[in-house]
Scaffold this active site. Structure first.
Site, short mmCIF file in Angstrom:
data_model
loop_
_atom_site.label_atom_id
_atom_site.label_comp_id
_atom_site.label_asym_id
_atom_site.label_seq_id
_atom_site.Cartn_x
_atom_site.Cartn_y
_atom_site.Cartn_z
N PRO A 47 0.83 -1.20 0.00
CA PRO A 47 0.00 0.00 0.00
C PRO A 47 0.87 1.26 0.00
CG PRO A 47 -0.50 -1.42 1.90
CD PRO A 47 0.67 -2.01 1.20
N MET A 48 0.41 2.28 -0.70
CA MET A 48 1.17 3.52 -0.84
C MET A 48 1.46 4.17 0.50
SD MET A 48 2.97 4.88 -2.75
CE MET A 48 3.34 5.11 -4.45
N CYS A 49 0.48 4.15 1.42
CA CYS A 49 0.71 4.84 2.69
C CYS A 49 1.83 4.18 3.49
CB CYS A 49 -0.57 4.93 3.51
SG CYS A 49 -1.27 3.33 3.89
N THR A 50 1.96 2.86 3.33
CA THR A 50 3.06 2.15 3.99
C THR A 50 4.38 2.63 3.43
OG1 THR A 50 1.69 0.19 4.30
CG2 THR A 50 4.06 -0.12 4.47
N SER A 62 4.82 6.63 4.28
CA SER A 62 4.99 7.18 5.63
C SER A 62 5.23 6.18 6.75
CB SER A 62 3.80 8.06 5.99
OG SER A 62 2.61 7.36 5.68
#
Lengths: 462, 518
Positions: free
Chosen positions: A234-237, A240
């Site tokens: 996932p992009m958020c992983t 950030s």
């Protein structure tokens, strides 16, 4: 220079050794020798209790295999090299091979038709040269092309097609091509239009081999669930909260590279360029240090960037051999072919599991009926797009959707051409009703996963 | 040379990702012997040369015939060498029987001996020599559409078995002190939403386990399941009864069942603890058993009945710091446990006068990390398999009860060997022989079944089929066996992944296979 001579000396020695074995036969083929096909003849010229019901022992089958039978091998990599060798040594002397790749050093641990000096050359060409020079009488014709660059006239000439591909998209395309060649007379399938497709796949110590009779048995799309879609982080992983070294590498690849353009504007990250990988590696290490994550290595970096799948000679040898056995069975009718899917795994002992994959009634590729898709008239076109790409049974890559609206053919959305994508993008947020679509209307969808346009019937829900 | 090392890393990259640099090293130090460079033999060797074994020696006394182009000792050696310049090839133009007569110790130098298309008598003689010398022996045969392999090794230890679906070692049912402290440091109720939704699911489950601990009486299934229910409900709603919709809580629910698997020593490892080699340690004992004994001591003492902590956790939704901190709790405990095991190893080594450095810290750490997955493979000798007194009648008769079993092919191969002994040839090699040989082969079959008192029935169809085969070695079957056997040899050489035990039959007619214990 001594080094340059060595490979050439070796090659000449090999040809010499092979030629030593050649004796002028009396049957007009001066590349045949006494006993060459003894192993094969026992299966073609003798009757037996386990043969195919249609089998008739005959001395002509061998000639058919040597002179007439045309086999197409798709892929000249790990499976392809093994397939070419197995087929040539089994008596198939008219073979074509298609591969769009060139040879890389990392291929040499298993793609044995290639040597260090061949790195950079097209796989199809080198593979064909090797087989043609070592196996007297065998004629392999190479095609340094994508499978999509060849048309139905090309594919129609073959008796059997064997795939040693490394991509599900390519498999589905091949599957679709053979389905498109099928001829129906008054709704009855003409068996003469069926080209059997034998498909092999490997990954590390696992592999599978399957026999597909297009129009008759389960096709690639019937069992699409057996190929689960690739999981991306996932992009958020990545952006950030990295936790694994892989997250740090994806950060460098997906976020830092486009931002910093380390090798210039518009320079795409090339997984085969050691300098590029080195850059990603260094930046990944920095990212990892920030979060106290251990485990970033050069090898891991390369593996993540290139999506490397581990591979060894042995698994490819096993699966290719199983496929080649099926080619022999089908070409000779000597035995009943595999019905229709075999799985292999030699992590713990050796394990095989053989089963009959079933045809799917509403298969997106081979069921011949337009597939229903159910949406409310107030659903947005984006939802239709998501369904086409995310549904496990469709898994399309970048579908282009067209429909007949008010008597005219209208492109609703197309991603692959930038100008059209821009023009049609606003349609994604419009509702199906707003786009002028009606209940029970047909939508035509094109995608890389299929050579033919797929038809869907739009069914409005209340 | 640095350049060669780099290019080897590139060349072998795809396989290094499977068995690592240390696995590759074992291959490069191996010397493989192949007896009989037939199609099967050369295929096997090709699949060992390509990944870079150190050296091979082909033993073959046959001369070239029309059927087997380029497959005899010298020709084969040159052709195979050309595949990979890192490998050294040798050949001996001598039959294995002659070598066994004049110099049986010739075979002692090899890491593994692979015998292909060997007649029974040669096979048994070789088996006996290699058994005494503790050299692993892999017997392979392609006969018509049947492939056969037999592994003969007294004892083969595997530390890195790389299981496909290993359960995690999380200790949620018996949290160690440092883990307990770490859990205490969290107060879910007073966290802000961001922290709350990025708390690792392991912590979430651990917290709710504490709450429900008084109902976790694992003696009674009913109460166990109701405690699971309690956890699920507890997780799903916070104190105000408002349902949670956070991904990390969803992960907790998904993983509750497997996370609560009781931590215990797997029965396979228990069996190893109880074996003779583990309990009778001498100065000759291999380091595997010394380390195993040390782990056993750990389990009985500091481990309180559990193996050393593995030290790894799966990825999960969490912010970086919480995840890394949790991961470090497990990592540090694993290091601690490994250090304790190390002390036991030292004690054991000292007790029979060996220096503590004989077994490295690195090896002990690797051993502890893989403690749940240790495997030992033991195969019976060929002598035991073939002796009337110790033949495995049960395995044979129970398999033969199933009409689809591959066992019938094993018996046919044995019968064909008898035919060869009697007639100095295989059945049905020439067309004119096929019909008469069916009856002759049938006699061999009956003779075999009688000798071993096997009350089984073999259909005439199989006898006919084996005459039809005429001892053919079709290339695709040879190639299948070539890949299979090579990988088993790599497992033996590298001690990674688990070899089969002890007989493997491949049926190319039906594309099925079976592993039998004979």
């Amino acid at each position: 220079m001594a080094d340059a001579d060595e490979p050439e000396k070796k090659r000449r020695r090999v040809v010499e050794l092979t030629e030593k074995m050649v004796v002028d036969g009396g049957d007009g083929h001066n590349c045949e020798w006494e006993g060459r096909w003894n192993h094969v003849k026992k299966f073609l010229e003798r009757s037996g209790p386990f043969t195919h019901p249609d089998f008739e022992p005959s001395t002509e089958s061998l000639q058919f295999m040597l002179d007439t039978c045309k086999i197409l091998v798709i892929g000249a990599g790990g499976l392809g090299c093994e397939l070419l060798k197995d087929l040539a040594l089994s008596g198939f002397h008219n073979i074509h091979v298609v591969d769009m790749d060139t040879i890389d050093v990392s291929n040499l641990n298993r793609q044995f038709l290639f040597r260090g000096k061949d790195v950079g050359r097209p796989k199809a060409d080198v593979a064909a040269d090797f087989i043609n020079s070592r196996i007297p009488g065998c004629c392999v014709i190479p095609h340094f092309k994508k499978i999509q660059d060849l048309d139905e006239t090309f594919y129609r000439q073959f008796h059997i097609i064997v795939c040693g591909l490394d991509s599900v998209v390519a498999r589905r395309w091949m599957n679709g091509m053979l389905l498109s060649l099928l001829v129906y007379d008054d709704g009855v399938l003409d068996p003469g239009s069926i080209i059997p497709l034998i498909d092999g796949g490997t990954e590390g110590f696992k592999g599978n081999a399957r026999v597909i009779l297009p129009g008759m048995t389960a096709c690639i799309d019937c069992t699409l669930e057996l190929y689960p879609p690739q999981v991306n982080f996932p992009m958020c992983t990545i952006a950030s909260m990295p936790r694994l070294p892989e997250h740090c590498i994806e950060y460098a690849r997906m976020l830092l590279w486009p931002k910093e353009k380390p090798f210039g504007d518009g320079v795409v990250l090339d997984g085969d360029d050691p300098e590029h990988i080195q850059w990603v590696y260094q930046r990944s290490l920095e990212r990892a240090a920030e979060f106290n994550i251990t485990g970033v290595t050069y090898r891991l970096t390369q593996g993540v960037v290139k999506r490397i799948i581990p591979a060894v000679a042995s698994t490819n040898a096993v699966i290719a051999a199983a496929c080649a056995t099926e080619v022999f069975k089908i070409a000779s009718s000597a035995f009943i072919p595999l019905n229709n899917y075999m799985v292999f795994n030699d992590v713990d002992g050796l394990y095989t599991y053989t089963f009959e994959a079933e045809r799917k009634e509403n298969c997106s590729a081979c069921s011949q009926v337009p597939l229903d898709m159910h949406f409310s008239p107030t659903s947005k076109l984006q939802e239709v797009l998501d369904y086409l790409t995310e549904s496990a049974s469709l898994q399309m890559k970048s579908p282009a959707i067209t429909a007949t609206v008010e008597g005219k053919n209208k492109t609703l959305y197309l991603q692959s051409v930038a100008s059209i994508e821009q023009r049609t993008r606003p349609n994604l947020s419009k509702t199906l009703k707003e786009l002028g679509l009606a209940d029970r209307q047909e939508l035509a969808v094109a995608d890389v996963t299929t050579p033919q346009t797929m038809l869907f019937r739009l069914c409005f829900t209340s | 040379m640095a350049a060669t090392k780099a290019s080897k890393e590139q060349k072998y990259d795809r396989q290094l990702r499977l068995w690592g640099d240390h696995g590759q090293e074992t291959l490069e130090n191996a010397h493989v012997c192949l007896i009989n460079a037939t199609a099967t033999g050369t295929e096997i060797l090709k699949n060992l040369v390509l990944p870079g074994i150190g050296a091979f020696t082909i033993v073959d006394g046959h001369t070239v015939t029309g059927e087997d182009v380029g497959n005899k000792a010298q020709a084969a050696t040159e052709l195979l060498q050309e595949l990979n310049s890192d490998v050294s090839g040798n050949f001996v133009e001598e039959s294995p029987d002659k070598l066994l007569d004049n110099d049986p110790e010739f075979f002692h130098r090899f890491t593994i001996v692979i015998g292909v298309q060997l007649p029974e008598s040669t096979c048994l003689r070789l088996g006996s020599v290699l058994w005494s010398a503790a050299v692993p022996f892999l017997v392979c045969k392609t006969y018509g559409l049947i492939g056969y392999m037999r592994l003969v090794v007294q004892e083969h230890t595997v530390i890195e078995s790389h299981p496909d679906n290993a359960l995690e070692d999380l200790r949620l049912d018996q949290p160690f002190a440092e883990f307990k402290n770490h859990i205490q440091s969290y107060d879910l109720d007073s966290m802000d939403k961001k922290d709350h939704s990025h708390t690792p699911w392991i912590i979430v489950v651990a917290k709710y386990l504490e709450k429900c601990v008084f109902v976790c009486v694992l003696l009674y299934n009913e109460m166990f399941f109701s405690s699971l229910q309690c956890i699920r409900e507890g997780i799903l709603k916070n104190e105000n009864g408002v349902p949670e919709d956070e991904e990390n809580f969803e992960e907790a629910i998904k993983n509750v069942n497997t996370a609560l698997n009781p931590t215990k020593v797997p029965s396979a490892v228990e069996d190893l603890f109880n074996s003779v080699q583990c309990n009778d340690i001498t100065s000759q004992t291999l380091s595997f058993w010394v380390m195993l004994r040390a782990v056993k001591e750990f389990v009985l003492n500091e481990g309180n009945g559990s193996l050393p902590v593995r030290g790894t956790i799966p990825d999960m939704i969490a912010d970086s710091q919480k995840f890394i901190n949790l991961q470090n709790v497990y990592r540090q405990k694993a290091m601690q446990d490994a250090a304790t095991v190390s002390k036991h190893v030292e004690c054991l080594l000292q007790s029979f006068g060996k220096p503590p450095e004989s077994i490295s810290e690195k090896d002990i750490k690797l051993f502890c990390k893989n403690a749940s997955f240790l495997r030992v493979v033991r195969c019976r000798s060929l002598a035991e398999e073939y002796s009337v007194d110790s033949v495995n009648k049960d395995e044979i008769t129970s398999c033969m009860d199933n009409p689809d079993s591959e066992m019938v092919f094993y018996l046919m191969l044995r019968a064909v060997d008898r035919f060869y002994q009697q007639h100095s040839r295989y059945p049905g090699v020439y067309n004119y022989q096929v019909e008469d040989d069916i009856n002759k082969l049938k006699l061999c079959v009956n003779n075999l079944l009688q000798e071993y008192s096997l009350n089984v029935n073999i259909k005439d169809d199989y006898i006919h089929e084996f005459c039809r085969y005429g001892a053919a070695e079709p290339h695709t079957v040879a190639a299948f066996l070539g890949g299979s056997a090579a990988q088993e040899a790599i497992k033996i050489i590298s001690h990674q992944f688990v070899p089969f035990s002890n007989t493997f039959i491949y049926n190319a007619m039906s594309q099925t296979s079976a592993t039998l214990q004979l």
